[in-house]
Scaffold this motif. Structure first.
Motif, mmCIF file in Angstrom:
data_model
loop_
_atom_site.group_PDB
_atom_site.id
_atom_site.type_symbol
_atom_site.label_atom_id
_atom_site.label_comp_id
_atom_site.label_asym_id
_atom_site.label_seq_id
_atom_site.Cartn_x
_atom_site.Cartn_y
_atom_site.Cartn_z
ATOM 1 N N VAL A 51 0.851 -1.228 -0.100
ATOM 2 C CA VAL A 51 -0.170 0.003 0.225
ATOM 3 C C VAL A 51 0.779 1.198 0.004
ATOM 4 O O VAL A 51 1.988 1.195 0.112
ATOM 5 C CB VAL A 51 -0.948 0.027 1.379
ATOM 6 N N SER A 52 0.297 2.598 -0.302
ATOM 7 C CA SER A 52 0.839 3.411 -0.409
ATOM 8 C C SER A 52 1.357 4.015 1.078
ATOM 9 O O SER A 52 0.724 3.679 1.838
ATOM 10 C CB SER A 52 0.280 4.638 -1.057
ATOM 11 N N GLU A 53 2.163 5.168 1.043
ATOM 12 C CA GLU A 53 2.491 5.806 2.325
ATOM 13 C C GLU A 53 1.104 6.518 3.002
ATOM 14 O O GLU A 53 1.081 6.288 4.137
ATOM 15 C CB GLU A 53 3.468 6.961 2.104
ATOM 16 N N ALA A 54 0.480 6.949 2.303
ATOM 17 C CA ALA A 54 -0.846 7.598 2.728
ATOM 18 C C ALA A 54 -1.753 6.495 3.394
ATOM 19 O O ALA A 54 -2.357 6.631 4.496
ATOM 20 C CB ALA A 54 -1.608 8.227 1.724
ATOM 21 N N ARG A 55 -1.913 5.293 2.440
ATOM 22 C CA ARG A 55 -2.706 4.139 3.006
ATOM 23 C C ARG A 55 -2.093 3.754 4.401
ATOM 24 O O ARG A 55 -2.747 3.271 5.208
ATOM 25 C CB ARG A 55 -3.011 3.454 1.973
ATOM 26 N N ALA A 56 -0.810 3.478 4.431
ATOM 27 C CA ALA A 56 -0.150 2.758 5.422
ATOM 28 C C ALA A 56 -0.487 3.705 6.653
ATOM 29 O O ALA A 56 -0.475 3.100 7.883
ATOM 30 C CB ALA A 56 1.186 2.658 5.178
ATOM 31 N N ALA A 57 -0.356 4.999 6.640
ATOM 32 C CA ALA A 57 -0.751 5.791 7.751
ATOM 33 C C ALA A 57 -2.108 5.662 8.353
ATOM 34 O O ALA A 57 -2.348 6.109 9.412
ATOM 35 C CB ALA A 57 -0.479 7.541 7.508
ATOM 36 N N LEU A 58 -3.211 5.205 7.686
ATOM 37 C CA LEU A 58 -4.364 4.746 8.091
ATOM 38 C C LEU A 58 -4.399 3.791 9.246
ATOM 39 O O LEU A 58 -5.161 3.834 10.201
ATOM 40 C CB LEU A 58 -5.306 4.256 6.755
ATOM 41 N N ALA A 59 -3.273 3.076 9.499
ATOM 42 C CA ALA A 59 -3.289 2.232 10.400
ATOM 43 C C ALA A 59 -2.910 2.796 11.989
ATOM 44 O O ALA A 59 -3.351 2.264 12.940
ATOM 45 C CB ALA A 59 -2.015 1.076 10.229
ATOM 46 N N VAL A 60 -2.385 4.077 11.747
ATOM 47 C CA VAL A 60 -2.212 4.800 12.904
ATOM 48 C C VAL A 60 -3.620 5.649 13.048
ATOM 49 O O VAL A 60 -4.151 5.728 14.153
ATOM 50 C CB VAL A 60 -1.067 5.870 12.958
ATOM 51 N N SER A 61 -4.137 6.076 11.933
ATOM 52 C CA SER A 61 -5.488 6.889 12.144
ATOM 53 C C SER A 61 -6.604 6.334 12.538
ATOM 54 O O SER A 61 -7.569 6.684 13.278
ATOM 55 C CB SER A 61 -5.646 7.731 10.684
ATOM 56 N N ALA A 62 -6.863 5.076 12.029
ATOM 57 C CA ALA A 62 -7.933 4.034 12.707
ATOM 58 C C ALA A 62 -7.757 3.952 14.042
ATOM 59 O O ALA A 62 -8.952 4.277 14.622
ATOM 60 C CB ALA A 62 -7.686 2.641 12.099
ATOM 61 N N ALA A 63 -6.703 3.879 14.618
ATOM 62 C CA ALA A 63 -6.560 3.757 16.255
ATOM 63 C C ALA A 63 -7.021 4.968 16.897
ATOM 64 O O ALA A 63 -7.855 4.952 17.903
ATOM 65 C CB ALA A 63 -5.456 3.233 16.639
ATOM 66 N N THR A 64 -6.559 6.119 16.484
ATOM 67 C CA THR A 64 -6.757 7.219 17.184
ATOM 68 C C THR A 64 -8.166 7.753 16.962
ATOM 69 O O THR A 64 -8.564 8.577 17.744
ATOM 70 C CB THR A 64 -5.745 8.223 16.465
ATOM 71 N N LEU A 65 -8.859 7.529 15.546
ATOM 72 C CA LEU A 65 -10.221 7.705 15.352
ATOM 73 C C LEU A 65 -11.113 6.842 16.345
ATOM 74 O O LEU A 65 -11.897 7.299 17.125
ATOM 75 C CB LEU A 65 -10.480 7.502 13.944
ATOM 76 N N GLY A 66 -10.808 5.624 16.585
ATOM 77 C CA GLY A 66 -11.631 4.890 17.496
ATOM 78 C C GLY A 66 -11.307 5.611 18.815
ATOM 79 O O GLY A 66 -12.380 5.582 19.575
ATOM 80 N N LEU A 67 -10.344 5.737 19.212
ATOM 81 C CA LEU A 67 -10.219 6.394 20.837
ATOM 82 C C LEU A 67 -10.971 7.876 20.710
ATOM 83 O O LEU A 67 -11.551 8.132 21.509
ATOM 84 C CB LEU A 67 -8.649 6.986 20.853
ATOM 85 N N ALA A 68 -10.875 8.919 19.654
ATOM 86 C CA ALA A 68 -11.524 10.011 19.546
ATOM 87 C C ALA A 68 -13.125 9.922 19.816
ATOM 88 O O ALA A 68 -13.773 10.488 20.502
ATOM 89 C CB ALA A 68 -11.171 10.644 18.183
ATOM 90 N N VAL A 69 -13.565 8.805 18.834
ATOM 91 C CA VAL A 69 -15.216 8.519 19.166
ATOM 92 C C VAL A 69 -15.770 7.792 20.365
ATOM 93 O O VAL A 69 -16.822 7.990 20.574
ATOM 94 C CB VAL A 69 -15.747 7.939 17.935
ATOM 95 N N SER A 70 -14.637 7.360 21.101
ATOM 96 C CA SER A 70 -14.975 6.716 22.211
ATOM 97 C C SER A 70 -14.926 7.250 23.526
ATOM 98 O O SER A 70 -15.512 7.014 24.760
ATOM 99 C CB SER A 70 -14.480 5.338 22.533
#
Length: 413
Positions: A51-70
C-alpha cells in the motif's frame, strides 16, 4: 458520636498513594505503547501490504479515530460503573485486540482491529485523571497527574522504539506483537496495583436541578473561545502526527538512506516535549496564555521549516524544535480548556480530546496525499497551513481572555 471523617484522598508517602502512582504509570504505558506502535513500522507495513505511504498511515489513524469517538462514551460509563472498573475493562479489551493485530490477514482487517483497539483504549485517557482526582489528596494530585502523563509519554516512545527495529530484523507483525506483550505486562501491573476506589460516588443519569449531558456538550460547543481551543488540538496534533508518520519514509529514501532500525530513533525527539510542556506553564505565567500559545506555534513552524534541509543533523534539530513547540502549545491549550468551560468541565475536556485525536486521525492520513506526489516539501507546506490556521483562530478569538499573564496553567503532555 460523629462518624468517620470522609475520605480526602491518599496522601503522599502512604501505601495507597504509592500503589496509585505505579498503577497509573503502568496504565499510561499500556495505553500509549499500543496506540502508536504501528507508527514505528509504517515503512515496513507499506512494503509488506503493498500500500502507499498515505494508506499505510491509516493504520495509525484508525486507532486514534477509535479513541476519539469513544472518549465521551467512556466518560459516561465511568460515571455509572466507577472509574477503576471502566479502566480495567478498557485495558483488558485493548490488550486482547492488540494481540490480535499482528494476526490480521489483510490490510482492511488490520484497520478494523486498530479501530476497535483505539476505541477500547479510549477508556484510559477518558477516565484516568478523574480517577486520580477522586483517590489522591488534592495537595498531591498535580504530582500524581504528572506521573501518569510521563507514563503516557514513555509508553508512546517505547512502543515506537521497540516495534521499529524489530520490523527490520523480522517483520512488522513481530514488532507490533512485542509491543502488545509489553502492554499486557503493564496492564496486569495496573490491575494488580490499583487500589480499590474510596472516593467515587456514582453519578445519576440526571441529577436534580443539574443540566443533562446534551446541554453540557452544547454549552461548550456554543462557546467560540472553546471552539478556538479545540481547533488547536485538531490542527496542531494533526500536523504533529503527520510529521512522525511520514518522516521515516523520507529518511529511508535518498539522500539519507537511513536503515529502519535507526529511523525509529527519531522518536527520541519526543522527549523534548517532556521538558517543553513543563516550561509552557512558566511562559504563560510570565507572558500570558495567548502569547505562550502563539510563540509555541512559531517554534513548531520554525522547526518544521528546518527539516527541509538536506542535512540529517539539521533535520533532527528541526524535529526536536518542532516537537518541543507542539507539546508546549498542547500544554497551554489543554490547560486553558477547563478554565473557560465552566459548564460541564468534564465534557469540555472530553471535547478537546475528541478534537485532538480526530486531528491525529484525519490529518495524520491526509498529509500523505501531499507527501506521495510532492515529497517532504508538500507535506511541510500542508502542515504549515494547519499551523497558520490554528494561530489565526487563536489570535482572533482568544485575545480577550489570554493576553495577560496568569497565575497558574495546567500542563498536559
Amino acid at each position: 458520636m460523629s462518624g468517620p471523617a470522609p475520605f480526602a484522598g491518599h496522601v503522599r508517602g502512604s501505601a495507597g498513594y504509592r500503589r496509585m502512582i505505579m498503577a497509573l504509570f503502568a496504565a499510561g504505558v499500556a495505553t500509549f505503547s499500543q496506540l502508536y506502535s504501528v507508527q514505528g513500522v509504517l515503512p515496513a507495513l507499506s512494503r509488506a501490504q503493498g500500500v502507499s505511504e498515505a494508506r499505510a498511515a491509516l493504520a495509525v489513524s484508525a486507532a486514534t479515530l477509535g479513541l476519539a469517538v469513544s472518549v465521551i462514551g467512556w466518560s459516561v460509563v465511568a460515571d455509572r460503573i466507577g472509574r477503576l472498573r471502566a479502566m480495567q475493562t478498557a485495558v483488558i479489551a485493548a490488550v486482547v485486540l492488540g494481540l490480535l493485530v499482528p494476526t490480521a490477514p489483510g490490510f482492511e482487517a488490520l484497520l478494523g482491529l486498530r479501530f476497535l483497539e483505539g476505541a477500547a483504549l479510549g477508556g484510559i485517557p477518558a477516565t484516568a485523571l478523574a480517577y486520580l482526582s477522586e483517590e489522591i489528596h488534592a495537595m498531591h494530585s498535580a504530582i500524581a497527574a504528572g506521573t501518569y502523563i510521563s507514563g503516557t509519554t514513555l509508553g508512546g516512545l517505547a512502543g515506537r522504539l521497540i516495534a521499529g527495529p524489530l520490523s527490520e530484523v523480522a517483520s512488522w507483525r513481530v514488532g507490533t506483537l512485542a509491543v502488545s506483550l509489553l502492554a499486557a505486562v503493564a496492564a496486569v501491573a495496573f490491575i494488580v496495583l490499583a487500589p480499590a476506589p474510596c472516593g467515587f460516588t456514582p453519578v445519576p443519569r440526571r441529577a436534580p436541578g443539574q443540566p443533562g449531558l446534551a446541554r453540557k456538550l452544547w454549552a461548550n460547543l456554543a462557546n467560540i473561545r472553546l471552539l478556538a481551543l479545540y481547533a488547536q488540538g485538531l490542527l496542531l496534533m494533526g500536523g504533529f502526527v503527520a510529521v512522525y508518520n511520514f518522516l521515516g519514509f523520507r529518511l529511508e529514501a535518498p539522500p539519507f538512506l537511513v536503515p529502519a532500525s535507526l529511523t525509529s530513533l527519531v522518536f527520541i525527539a519526543y522527549l523534548s516535549g517532556t521538558w517543553s510542556s513543563r516550561q509552557a506553564g512558566l511562559l504563560a505565567n510570565r507572558f500570558g496564555r495567548l502569547p505562550a500559545l502563539l510563540g509555541s506555534i512559531g517554534v513548531m513552524a520554525t522547526g518544521l521549516a528546518v527539516t527541509l534541509a538536506p542535512n540529517l543533523v539539521l533535520v533532527l534539530v528541526g524535529l526536536v524544535l518542532f516537537t518541543a513547540g507542539f507539546f508546549s502549545a498542547h500544554a497551554v491549550a489543554s490547560g486553558w480548556v477547563p478554565l473557560i468551560g465552566r459548564t460541564g468541565r468534564a465534557q469540555s475536556a472530553s471535547l478537546y480530546n475528541l478534537a485532538y485525536y480526530t486531528g491525529s486521525s484525519l490529518f495524520g492520513w491526509a498529509v500523505g496525499l501531499a507527501f506521495v506526489p510532492y515529497g517532504w516539501g508538500g507535506a511541510v507546506v500542508f502542515i504549515l497551513v494547519l499551523q497558520c490556521v490554528a494561530a489565526g483562530l487563536a489570535a482572533l478569538f482568544l485575545r480577550a481572555s489570554g493576553a495577560r499573564p496568569v497565575g497558574t496553567v495546567a500542563a498536559r503532555g
